[in-house]
Scaffold this motif. Structure first.
Motif, PDB file in Angstrom:
ATOM      1  N   LYS A 262       0.823  -1.205   0.000  1.00 37.78           N
ATOM      2  CA  LYS A 262       0.000   0.000   0.000  1.00 37.78           C
ATOM      3  C   LYS A 262       0.857   1.255   0.000  1.00 37.78           C
ATOM      4  O   LYS A 262       0.561   2.247  -0.686  1.00 37.78           O
ATOM      5  CB  LYS A 262      -0.906  -0.014   1.238  1.00 37.78           C
ATOM      6  CG  LYS A 262      -2.069   0.943   1.176  1.00 37.78           C
ATOM      7  CD  LYS A 262      -3.070   0.507   0.137  1.00 37.78           C
ATOM      8  CE  LYS A 262      -4.257   1.455   0.060  1.00 37.78           C
ATOM      9  NZ  LYS A 262      -5.156   1.123  -1.066  1.00 37.78           N
ATOM     10  N   LEU A 263       1.939   1.246   0.754  1.00 37.75           N
ATOM     11  CA  LEU A 263       2.848   2.398   0.806  1.00 37.75           C
ATOM     12  C   LEU A 263       3.460   2.691  -0.564  1.00 37.75           C
ATOM     13  O   LEU A 263       3.541   3.837  -0.996  1.00 37.75           O
ATOM     14  CB  LEU A 263       3.968   2.136   1.825  1.00 37.75           C
ATOM     15  CG  LEU A 263       3.685   2.466   3.291  1.00 37.75           C
ATOM     16  CD1 LEU A 263       4.813   1.959   4.167  1.00 37.75           C
ATOM     17  CD2 LEU A 263       3.515   3.965   3.473  1.00 37.75           C
ATOM     18  N   ILE A 264       3.891   1.623  -1.229  1.00 36.17           N
ATOM     19  CA  ILE A 264       4.504   1.795  -2.559  1.00 36.17           C
ATOM     20  C   ILE A 264       3.477   2.317  -3.558  1.00 36.17           C
ATOM     21  O   ILE A 264       3.751   3.243  -4.327  1.00 36.17           O
ATOM     22  CB  ILE A 264       5.127   0.467  -3.046  1.00 36.17           C
ATOM     23  CG1 ILE A 264       6.335   0.117  -2.155  1.00 36.17           C
ATOM     24  CG2 ILE A 264       5.556   0.553  -4.507  1.00 36.17           C
ATOM     25  CD1 ILE A 264       6.881  -1.274  -2.373  1.00 36.17           C
ATOM     26  N   GLU A 265       2.277   1.742  -3.536  1.00 31.22           N
ATOM     27  CA  GLU A 265       1.220   2.200  -4.444  1.00 31.22           C
ATOM     28  C   GLU A 265       0.897   3.675  -4.214  1.00 31.22           C
ATOM     29  O   GLU A 265       0.773   4.458  -5.172  1.00 31.22           O
ATOM     30  CB  GLU A 265      -0.043   1.353  -4.251  1.00 31.22           C
ATOM     31  CG  GLU A 265       0.060  -0.044  -4.838  1.00 31.22           C
ATOM     32  CD  GLU A 265      -1.174  -0.892  -4.568  1.00 31.22           C
ATOM     33  OE1 GLU A 265      -1.405  -1.860  -5.318  1.00 31.22           O
ATOM     34  OE2 GLU A 265      -1.913  -0.581  -3.603  1.00 31.22           O
ATOM     35  N   ASN A 266       0.762   4.061  -2.955  1.00 28.35           N
ATOM     36  CA  ASN A 266       0.436   5.453  -2.644  1.00 28.35           C
ATOM     37  C   ASN A 266       1.545   6.408  -3.059  1.00 28.35           C
ATOM     38  O   ASN A 266       1.286   7.517  -3.531  1.00 28.35           O
ATOM     39  CB  ASN A 266       0.152   5.609  -1.143  1.00 28.35           C
ATOM     40  CG  ASN A 266      -1.158   4.954  -0.733  1.00 28.35           C
ATOM     41  OD1 ASN A 266      -2.027   4.715  -1.569  1.00 28.35           O
ATOM     42  ND2 ASN A 266      -1.300   4.661   0.559  1.00 28.35           N
TER      43      ASN A 266
END
Length: 304
Positions: A262-266
């Motif tokens: 999720k961090l990478i996507e955001n």
């Protein structure tokens, strides 16, 4: 609280006025009584009066007393006020922020001249009284809004003592739970050993908006409800259980892999899809561009 108690001990024998501030239920009157009991006035009267609990029309006569015939219905022989009753001792003015302006003026004069004048009287009566006031209001803001006399505020605020709310004293919660359990075991003829692990965890992490008074009420309720030797979840007030359940719903545990994805996507959504954008995203995440590409492949992250 150790600092609060130390300050209270150091000023106990002073004649200076004390202003105790803190939220409702933090124990302001308890501290005022402790100051009196630690002072050289301990064998003299401690008189408490709640300025918010008495109608404006009666508060003046309660504080300063009245002479016989001062008004219709006045008691024969007149009446002593709280200041005279507290002579050589301590008077505790609780909820001082609720005192009407016209009485604030009279109180200021009493503090300055060390004497009172009864309603309907024509002579000054000297008094020797230690004044401790308390409030849960912000008196400085009230002064700015002209709701409280500035000169009276400074006269009362000679020795300010602030009692922190219970939510900022997490270390005290367990001590208070154990203390009140002993109190209500004795009062209600129970023999409860303690709190279950779940209940203790809930109560230690509760916000306690009503402070010590709310905690005391919760323990009294729980001791009344509990039939076993430990306080269980079924025996604590429904309000606390509901708040705990709501907090549990809001807090959801997820895996580290899901959090990382999720961090990478955001980050990629924020910075963009170009190579330069990915470099900035990697820098913000604290990883190399090579690691970013590897993680994107591992998690099958595709940019539209």
């Amino acid at each position: 609280m150790d600092q609060v108690k130390d300050k209270a001990k150091r000023v106990a024998n002073s004649k200076s006025t004390v202003l105790i501030q803190g939220e409702s239920g933090t124990g302001k009157e308890l501290l005022a009584r402790a100051i009196h009991n630690y002072s050289d006035r301990k064998n003299k009267p401690f008189i408490a009066i709640n300025c918010a609990a008495i109608p404006d029309t009666l508060l003046e006569s309660e504080l300063f007393g009245y002479e016989e015939g001062a008004f219709t219905g006045a008691r024969r022989g007149g009446k002593l006020g709280k200041f005279q009753l507290a002579n050589e001792g301590t008077i505790f003015l609780d909820e001082i922020g609720e005192m009407p302006i016209h009485l604030q003026t009279k109180l200021l004069r009493v503090l300055q001249e060390k004497s009172i004048e009864k309603i309907g009287g024509h002579k000054s009566i000297p008094i020797d009284v230690r004044v401790i006031a308390a409030t849960n209001k912000n008196l400085e803001s009230m002064v700015e809004n002209e709701e409280f006399r500035e000169d009276l505020f400074y006269r009362l605020n000679v020795i300010p003592i602030f009692i922190p709310p219970l939510r900022e004293r997490k270390g005290d919660v367990k001590i208070l739970l154990e203390y009140f359990l002993k109190v209500y075991n004795a009062k209600l003829s129970k023999n409860i050993y303690g709190f279950s692990t779940e209940v203790e965890s809930v109560l230690l992490n509760y916000n306690w908006k009503g402070n010590v008074r709310e905690l005391q009420n919760v323990v009294e309720y729980a001791v009344n409800m509990e039939n076993s030797i430990y306080i269980r979840m079924d025996s604590i007030p429904l309000k606390i259980k509901k708040l705990t359940e709501e907090a549990s719903k809001d807090f959801q545990i997820t895996t580290i892999r899901n959090m990382e994805r999720k961090l990478i996507e955001n980050s990629l959504k924020f910075y963009g899809k170009s190579v330069a954008d990915k470099k900035m995203a990697a820098q913000a995440l604290g990883i190399s561009i090579a690691t970013l590409y590897r993680k994107m492949k591992e998690y099958n992250i595709q940019l539209d």
